[in-house]
Design an enzyme around this catalytic site. Sequence first.
Site, PDB file in Angstrom:
ATOM      1  N   SER A  68      43.397 -25.885  13.562  1.00 27.77           N
ATOM      2  CA  SER A  68      42.170 -26.564  13.143  1.00 27.77           C
ATOM      3  C   SER A  68      42.523 -27.463  11.967  1.00 27.77           C
ATOM      4  CB  SER A  68      41.090 -25.524  12.790  1.00 27.77           C
ATOM      5  OG  SER A  68      39.905 -26.163  12.369  1.00 27.77           O
ATOM      6  N   HIS A  95      40.714 -28.227  17.103  1.00 26.95           N
ATOM      7  CA  HIS A  95      39.277 -28.438  16.904  1.00 26.95           C
ATOM      8  C   HIS A  95      39.049 -29.931  16.688  1.00 26.95           C
ATOM      9  CE1 HIS A  95      38.115 -24.079  15.603  1.00 26.95           C
ATOM     10  NE2 HIS A  95      38.824 -24.120  16.714  1.00 26.95           N
ATOM     11  N   ASP A 187      39.071 -18.500  14.679  1.00 22.43           N
ATOM     12  CA  ASP A 187      39.308 -18.827  16.082  1.00 22.43           C
ATOM     13  C   ASP A 187      40.774 -18.579  16.428  1.00 22.43           C
ATOM     14  OD1 ASP A 187      38.906 -19.690  18.626  1.00 22.43           O
ATOM     15  OD2 ASP A 187      38.905 -21.825  18.153  1.00 22.43           O
TER      16      ASP A 187
END
Length: 1020
Positions: A68, A95, A187
């Site tokens: 991310s 992301h 995540d």
Amino acid sequence: MAREQRPANPDPGTTVMAADSQGAAPPPAGADTKDPGRQGPSDATTEPDRTRAEIGPASFPIVGIGASAGGLDAFRRLLKRLPVDAGMAYVLIQHLAPDHDSLLAALLAEATAMPVIEARDGQPIEPDHVYVIPPNRTLGVHHRRLVLLERELESGRHLPVDYFLKTLAEDLGRQAIGVILSGTASDGTLGLKAIKAAGGLTFAQDTKSAEYYGMPGSAIAAGWVDFVLSPAEIAKELARIAAHPYLRHPPPEVSGGVTEIEDDLAKVFLLLRSRTGNDFSLYKRPAILRRIRRRMAVHKLERLADYIHYLQTQPAEIDRLFEDLLISVTAFFREPEAFDTLREQVFPHLFDERRARRRVRVWVPGCATGEEAYSLAIAMQEFLGDRVAGIGIQIFASDIDDKAIAKARAGLFDASIAGQVSPERLRRFFVKSAGGYRITKSIRDLCVFAVQNLIKDPPFSKLDLISCRNLLIYFDSPLQKRALQIFHYALEPNAFLLLGSSESIGAQADLFALLDKQRRIYVKKSYVPRVDYSFMTKIHQRPDEGATASLESTADTARRQPDLARTADRLLLAHYAPPGVIVSRDLEILYFHGETGPYMDPAPGAATLNLIKLAHKDLAVELRTSLHKALRNGQEIHRLGLRYRRDGAPAEINLRVLPMMTGDEIDHLMVLFEEVGRVADADPATDADARTGDDRPRVADLERELAVTREQLQAIIAELEGTNEERQAANEEIQSANEELQSANEELETAKEELQSTNEELATVNDELESRNRDLAEANSHLNNLLASVNLPILILGQDMRIRQFTPQAGKLLNLIGGDYGRPIGNINANIRIPELEARVTAVIEEMQSQVLELQDNAGRWYSVRLRPYKTLDNRIDGVVIAFIDVDDLKETERLRQTLALERRLATLVRDANDAIMVQGFDGRILAWNPAAERLFGYSESKAIEIGIEPMVPAAAWPAYRALLERLARGEAIEPQRLERRHADGRTLRVLLTATTLLDQHGRPYAAATTERVLGGKDG
């Protein structure tokens, strides 16, 4: 020994030890299927030299890489160090902003010579290629093809890394590799969990090189990471393991190599058992081998013998292998249909009126981190509704993993459970807290968690339901049989057993009846043959004995029991099947074969099966002699030409006695009657001629001798029969006593087993209570420090108006001491009284609305008294909390503020008034003088204050005025009066006087305020 926790499986609906059941793609034609555990030694410092042609194009691993914030730089550093021909594919999950075009593929293409492609739907994955997720999409893998889906939010969050890694684990199994790089939040944690459970390898970026440590830190803290490295080191490690046999070749169990490495596995099992006390030797081999192979890949080892040496030199690796074997992947409400069936078919029986009189007991073996047990508790509370308060429920949840049990006891789960639990259940049965959701106290109190070995430790007893899901499929048959026998023993009659969707009771159908085939729900059969409940493993048994010996003892005993009918048929056929009987060593007939009536002549009296008593009297002596001789010598006895009278006519038979051996002992005897034929009677004429011979005297002597012998023999037989009868009676008494002793022994064994189960249960409950006591002591310590530190009087009352808790400040204010705990508050003579306290407490509890009122204590100090509902952890109102906030200073400040404001208003009013306003002391001094008084009476304020009121009063009126001041000093109310005043120039004025007494803060008069309006001058 047994992991009461299901083998790992990437499916969140499955728990346990090491589930690589999905496996990897099948090997290509001609691929090398040799057992890697028997290959030559490998050099851990050099890369394996294998070409792509040797490996095969369809068996390459796929690396899922998630990141991310800060991930772009980490991607670049990773790709720069990756070889372009390692034979693996790489899929990058970043992301991305959903509404902007992505330049990620173009930016990363500069860092590697491998093709970097933005993923397309249905695109086959090829080795040595890099695929990048497109924006506003969710990416998955199915049959080694990329699958693009519309972007979806899971519990309000977009988790593309978790989704991709989960699908990668399901599709590739052990050939899936997960990498988590820099990023915020969590995540990827559950994705790595799925990959590790499927047998794949996992990586995470270390804290030094990660710009944002949220994502890798979450995965590392959860324990799902094999390697914690920088991006460059991750690339190096990926290149090293690219061609490792674990990732490339079929598992050895597929290629038939299990038997060759059984000795090595026995060493691994021995090391595990010595360090952890748990024996995995009766688990199914494929799952165990895959987990061991995975650990070998982590440590750059290709031979199982090398790994055994590593285990011996690094004992900590045994712990890590044990943890790998016990990976628990579970979830709330796995297979919801099973819970629906429980509510429809099981719960109504568990909570009927008959059972409701006692506590319902449930056992969840292999509970992992507790989701299954909590799900059952929630389902039961939902089913009971308002009846839950009147029904006792106790759920025992056990596992051999103490870390999993500790997490289950804490009852704290991460935010990802929002995808498993409905919003209504989250609101009702969970409390939002830092780090996720905590189970409510009402559910937590129903569950007792314990570290327990399902197979080795005594089980719980008198249970109504056992939920053991997806555990038995990883046991070999003997272990499955033992587990099911344990469940049968632990359950009450007609109680229930719930198994996983891939499990069944197998050969134990005599123990359980099927209730619901699709959901695998069974009912205990109450009337079954006695089951071997020898649960405890003897500590003196060798590793190769243990459970297997006791598991097979019953079957061996059954096999040793002789099949009399079959043995008899075999022997009779071998000897033309003449009629006969089979007798025991006590000569009791056990089996008749053929027509034995001609040779039997039952005597009157009590019925018997004794062969000697049933046999024809002419055959009894010879029969007894032959039987005893056969028992003594163990040899076949054959008597020829035995004569007896049958139906009044002489007949002749041959008698054969055959010993029936079991081992070296004679257990039974077979007696065969071989018919020879009838014997003709002697001719009378011939007999008369014979009597004329010289041998008649000798014949007569022989006949007499024979008669005597017969008599003696009859006496001996009678004596022997008497002795036998006595011996038989004694034997029967001994057998009766033996049966009683055996029955008592069985009862003692049963009582011992029940006592062991009860002791185990008590130990479990004690362990749970100790854990709760520690938590309670810590909570009490926090509470006591908090109450002591809060400088406020706080009082906690129950619904019955009794004192539960109070702070030291409340003790001083309300005159409370330590002995007042539990006393009604009405019995306390407090320094401050709350009017209608009981009614107010009832209103606060019933309406759940706080009340605030201001009261004074006996010393006159003001307090703001606040009554708030007392809420338990399960959101029940169980009393009221009363806080006393000292607002006396605020009151005084407010009073002064109001006084000052009043004084300012009065000053303005006095200054602008047309009437003379003055403040006079009761002694005649003037304390205040407004401009109107100066204007009406001709004296300045300073002059009036100096001379007082007396010069302004005519001499004749002074006594009456002085009496007026005295009345004001006493606080009397004075009606307006007409008086005279003397002007500074000597004139006499008539005024209308209105007087008011002024009081100090204690309510005592200290001055008089007068207002005087001039009515007209007397002289003017």
